[in-house]
Design a protein around this motif. Structure first.
Motif, PDB file in Angstrom:
ATOM      1  N   ALA A   2      63.051   8.209 124.531  1.00  0.00           N
ATOM      2  CA  ALA A   2      61.974   8.882 123.822  1.00  0.00           C
ATOM      3  C   ALA A   2      62.278  10.372 123.713  1.00  0.00           C
ATOM      4  O   ALA A   2      62.619  11.024 124.700  1.00  0.00           O
ATOM      5  N   HIS A   3      62.162  10.894 122.503  1.00  0.00           N
ATOM      6  CA  HIS A   3      62.387  12.321 122.294  1.00  0.00           C
ATOM      7  C   HIS A   3      61.118  13.100 122.615  1.00  0.00           C
ATOM      8  O   HIS A   3      60.007  12.596 122.450  1.00  0.00           O
ATOM      9  N   LYS A   4      61.276  14.329 123.043  1.00  0.00           N
ATOM     10  CA  LYS A   4      60.164  15.187 123.403  1.00  0.00           C
ATOM     11  C   LYS A   4      59.995  16.288 122.366  1.00  0.00           C
ATOM     12  O   LYS A   4      60.903  16.568 121.571  1.00  0.00           O
ATOM     13  N   ILE A   5      58.834  16.935 122.395  1.00  0.00           N
ATOM     14  CA  ILE A   5      58.557  17.991 121.428  1.00  0.00           C
ATOM     15  C   ILE A   5      59.562  19.129 121.549  1.00  0.00           C
ATOM     16  O   ILE A   5      59.932  19.762 120.553  1.00  0.00           O
ATOM     17  N   GLU A   6      60.044  19.371 122.762  1.00  0.00           N
ATOM     18  CA  GLU A   6      61.036  20.439 122.959  1.00  0.00           C
ATOM     19  C   GLU A   6      62.302  20.190 122.147  1.00  0.00           C
ATOM     20  O   GLU A   6      62.929  21.133 121.638  1.00  0.00           O
ATOM     21  N   GLU A   7      62.676  18.906 122.013  1.00  0.00           N
ATOM     22  CA  GLU A   7      63.871  18.585 121.239  1.00  0.00           C
ATOM     23  C   GLU A   7      63.650  18.869 119.755  1.00  0.00           C
ATOM     24  O   GLU A   7      64.542  19.372 119.061  1.00  0.00           O
ATOM     25  N   LEU A   8      62.440  18.566 119.274  1.00  0.00           N
ATOM     26  CA  LEU A   8      62.131  18.850 117.869  1.00  0.00           C
ATOM     27  C   LEU A   8      62.149  20.356 117.615  1.00  0.00           C
ATOM     28  O   LEU A   8      62.663  20.811 116.585  1.00  0.00           O
ATOM     29  N   LEU A   9      61.634  21.133 118.540  1.00  0.00           N
ATOM     30  CA  LEU A   9      61.663  22.586 118.407  1.00  0.00           C
ATOM     31  C   LEU A   9      63.103  23.097 118.400  1.00  0.00           C
ATOM     32  O   LEU A   9      63.444  24.028 117.648  1.00  0.00           O
ATOM     33  N   HIS A  10      63.954  22.482 119.214  1.00  0.00           N
ATOM     34  CA  HIS A  10      65.372  22.866 119.242  1.00  0.00           C
ATOM     35  C   HIS A  10      66.053  22.516 117.923  1.00  0.00           C
ATOM     36  O   HIS A  10      66.851  23.314 117.404  1.00  0.00           O
ATOM     37  N   ILE A  11      65.751  21.346 117.378  1.00  0.00           N
ATOM     38  CA  ILE A  11      66.321  20.949 116.085  1.00  0.00           C
ATOM     39  C   ILE A  11      65.940  21.956 115.003  1.00  0.00           C
ATOM     40  O   ILE A  11      66.764  22.372 114.184  1.00  0.00           O
ATOM     41  N   MET A  12      64.659  22.367 115.021  1.00  0.00           N
ATOM     42  CA  MET A  12      64.200  23.336 114.020  1.00  0.00           C
ATOM     43  C   MET A  12      64.922  24.662 114.163  1.00  0.00           C
ATOM     44  O   MET A  12      65.308  25.291 113.170  1.00  0.00           O
ATOM     45  N   ALA A  13      65.136  25.084 115.409  1.00  0.00           N
ATOM     46  CA  ALA A  13      65.857  26.339 115.643  1.00  0.00           C
ATOM     47  C   ALA A  13      67.286  26.252 115.126  1.00  0.00           C
ATOM     48  O   ALA A  13      67.804  27.216 114.541  1.00  0.00           O
ATOM     49  N   ARG A  14      67.927  25.093 115.321  1.00  0.00           N
ATOM     50  CA  ARG A  14      69.297  24.895 114.815  1.00  0.00           C
ATOM     51  C   ARG A  14      69.323  24.942 113.290  1.00  0.00           C
ATOM     52  O   ARG A  14      70.234  25.518 112.690  1.00  0.00           O
ATOM     53  N   LEU A  15      68.330  24.311 112.666  1.00  0.00           N
ATOM     54  CA  LEU A  15      68.283  24.292 111.203  1.00  0.00           C
ATOM     55  C   LEU A  15      68.122  25.698 110.629  1.00  0.00           C
ATOM     56  O   LEU A  15      68.597  25.981 109.523  1.00  0.00           O
ATOM     57  N   ARG A  16      67.454  26.579 111.382  1.00  0.00           N
ATOM     58  CA  ARG A  16      67.213  27.942 110.905  1.00  0.00           C
ATOM     59  C   ARG A  16      68.210  28.946 111.483  1.00  0.00           C
ATOM     60  O   ARG A  16      68.062  30.155 111.277  1.00  0.00           O
ATOM     61  N   ASP A  17      69.241  28.468 112.167  1.00  0.00           N
ATOM     62  CA  ASP A  17      70.249  29.363 112.738  1.00  0.00           C
ATOM     63  C   ASP A  17      70.983  30.081 111.599  1.00  0.00           C
ATOM     64  O   ASP A  17      71.557  29.424 110.721  1.00  0.00           O
ATOM     65  N   PRO A  18      70.962  31.419 111.578  1.00  0.00           N
ATOM     66  CA  PRO A  18      71.572  32.158 110.462  1.00  0.00           C
ATOM     67  C   PRO A  18      73.046  31.858 110.258  1.00  0.00           C
ATOM     68  O   PRO A  18      73.560  31.935 109.130  1.00  0.00           O
ATOM     69  N   GLY A  19      73.751  31.523 111.329  1.00  0.00           N
ATOM     70  CA  GLY A  19      75.188  31.302 111.207  1.00  0.00           C
ATOM     71  C   GLY A  19      75.573  29.865 110.945  1.00  0.00           C
ATOM     72  O   GLY A  19      76.490  29.596 110.154  1.00  0.00           O
ATOM     73  N   LYS A  20      74.882  28.916 111.562  1.00  0.00           N
ATOM     74  CA  LYS A  20      75.289  27.517 111.475  1.00  0.00           C
ATOM     75  C   LYS A  20      74.170  26.587 110.993  1.00  0.00           C
ATOM     76  O   LYS A  20      74.293  25.366 111.075  1.00  0.00           O
ATOM     77  N   GLY A  21      73.103  27.163 110.484  1.00  0.00           N
ATOM     78  CA  GLY A  21      71.973  26.349 110.072  1.00  0.00           C
ATOM     79  C   GLY A  21      72.149  25.703 108.712  1.00  0.00           C
ATOM     80  O   GLY A  21      73.202  25.793 108.081  1.00  0.00           O
ATOM     81  N   CYS A  22      71.098  25.024 108.260  1.00  0.00           N
ATOM     82  CA  CYS A  22      71.103  24.351 106.948  1.00  0.00           C
ATOM     83  C   CYS A  22      70.730  25.356 105.860  1.00  0.00           C
ATOM     84  O   CYS A  22      69.695  26.033 105.963  1.00  0.00           O
ATOM     85  N   PRO A  23      71.547  25.473 104.803  1.00  0.00           N
ATOM     86  CA  PRO A  23      71.255  26.452 103.740  1.00  0.00           C
ATOM     87  C   PRO A  23      69.864  26.288 103.136  1.00  0.00           C
ATOM     88  O   PRO A  23      69.179  27.275 102.853  1.00  0.00           O
ATOM     89  N   TRP A  24      69.432  25.018 102.955  1.00  0.00           N
ATOM     90  CA  TRP A  24      68.115  24.785 102.355  1.00  0.00           C
ATOM     91  C   TRP A  24      67.016  25.290 103.274  1.00  0.00           C
ATOM     92  O   TRP A  24      66.102  25.997 102.839  1.00  0.00           O
ATOM     93  N   ASP A  25      67.087  24.935 104.557  1.00  0.00           N
ATOM     94  CA  ASP A  25      66.052  25.358 105.505  1.00  0.00           C
ATOM     95  C   ASP A  25      66.030  26.872 105.656  1.00  0.00           C
ATOM     96  O   ASP A  25      64.959  27.466 105.822  1.00  0.00           O
ATOM     97  N   LEU A  26      67.185  27.499 105.594  1.00  0.00           N
ATOM     98  CA  LEU A  26      67.258  28.949 105.742  1.00  0.00           C
ATOM     99  C   LEU A  26      66.619  29.678 104.564  1.00  0.00           C
ATOM    100  O   LEU A  26      66.155  30.816 104.704  1.00  0.00           O
ATOM    101  N   LYS A  27      66.581  29.047 103.398  1.00  0.00           N
ATOM    102  CA  LYS A  27      66.004  29.683 102.214  1.00  0.00           C
ATOM    103  C   LYS A  27      64.488  29.634 102.199  1.00  0.00           C
ATOM    104  O   LYS A  27      63.849  30.347 101.425  1.00  0.00           O
ATOM    105  N   GLN A  28      63.902  28.764 103.016  1.00  0.00           N
ATOM    106  CA  GLN A  28      62.450  28.550 102.930  1.00  0.00           C
ATOM    107  C   GLN A  28      61.657  29.690 103.553  1.00  0.00           C
ATOM    108  O   GLN A  28      62.122  30.379 104.446  1.00  0.00           O
ATOM    109  N   ASP A  29      60.429  29.861 103.022  1.00  0.00           N
ATOM    110  CA  ASP A  29      59.489  30.818 103.596  1.00  0.00           C
ATOM    111  C   ASP A  29      58.097  30.191 103.586  1.00  0.00           C
ATOM    112  O   ASP A  29      57.931  29.019 103.245  1.00  0.00           O
TER     113      ASP A  29
END
Length: 265
Positions: A2-29
């Motif tokens: 079972a995944h925990k909320i902390e893991e989801l928060l970590h995934i979101m942080a990775r997606l928004r990582d300026p260097g290695k994140g997802c280009p689409w997620d980084l463009k969002q506001d």
């Protein structure tokens, strides 16, 4: 596992990582994400209406991800984080339920609702949202939902029909004004009068204890089901293209479809 909320928060942080994140997620506001939040909320409601609980679990996850996305944007800008969101809703629920979390008691549900409304009003004043009873009703709400909320706010200060009868009379009055606008070929007046007509219909629903948005969704579903049934009837009779038939023929098939539906219920 079972995944925990902390893991989801970590995934979101990775997606928004300026260097290695997802280009689409980084463009969002804030503004670009808002339409997706509304869409996800509707998909949750649709899964509930369909009774599809596997889909509901998935859609609730998508909706939760929207909250996590906003939390990440807030954290990046030093405004708030996910823990702050949780703190805010916990404090609000405890404050609004003194009959559960404190020693307050209410005579009945009416008194409880009055206390709830008073607390919400106090909160709006604390946020400096103005002195109008209508302040704070979000513009982005679906029009039927917003109409219902505006009417409920007005009712709190006594501006309301005593029962649905007055609202029904108002609906007939608005219908006459729509007819007048049609006869006068006044396009702008027609828009206004149709808006008033729909607003009056929401008023009737509210006073009868019916959620107007859900009622219209149900009406849409009924129409869709009957129309499909009508098409199937016509195909069984050799009519593959309904557009080739007259309106009278289509109406006849529609009434037969409705009759079949009633026999099945």
């Amino acid at each position: 596992m079972a995944h925990k909320i902390e893991e989801l928060l970590h995934i979101m942080a990775r997606l928004r990582d300026p260097g290695k994140g997802c280009p689409w997620d980084l463009k969002q506001d804030w503004n670009s994400i808002a339409p997706y939040t509304i869409e996800e909320a509707y998909e949750v409601a649709d899964a509930i209406e369909q009774g599809d609980f596997d889909e509901l679990r998935s859609e609730l996850g998508d909706l939760l991800f929207q909250v996590v996305f906003y939390a990440r944007l807030g954290e990046e800008q030093g405004r708030f984080d996910f823990d702050g969101i949780v703190d805010a809703i916990c404090e609000k629920m405890i404050r609004r339920h003194p009959h559960v979390f404190a020693d307050s008691e209410y005579e009945d549900e009416t008194a409880l609702k009055a206390a709830w409304d008073a607390e919400k009003s106090r909160e709006r004043q604390d946020r400096n949202q103005g002195s109008s009873a209508l302040e704070g009703v979000a513009l982005a709400l679906p029009a039927l939902v917003r109409a219902d909320k505006l009417q409920k706010r007005a009712a709190r200060v006594g501006f309301d029909w005593p029962d649905a009868g007055g609202a029904m009379d108002k609906l007939l009055e608005e219908l006459e004004e729509v007819q007048q606008a049609v006869e006068e070929a006044d396009a702008e007046a027609l828009k206004d009068e149709l808006g008033d007509l729909l607003f009056a219909a929401v008023n009737i629903a509210r006073l009868l204890g019916v959620d107007a948005e859900q009622a219209l969704r149900r009406g849409n579903s009924n129409f869709e089901s009957r129309f499909h049934r009508m098409e199937n009837l016509l195909r069984a009779e050799g009519h593959e293209d309904p557009a080739s038939l007259s309106l009278k023929q289509l109406e006849n098939a529609w009434e037969r479809a409705k009759a079949m539906e009633k026999m099945e219920t």
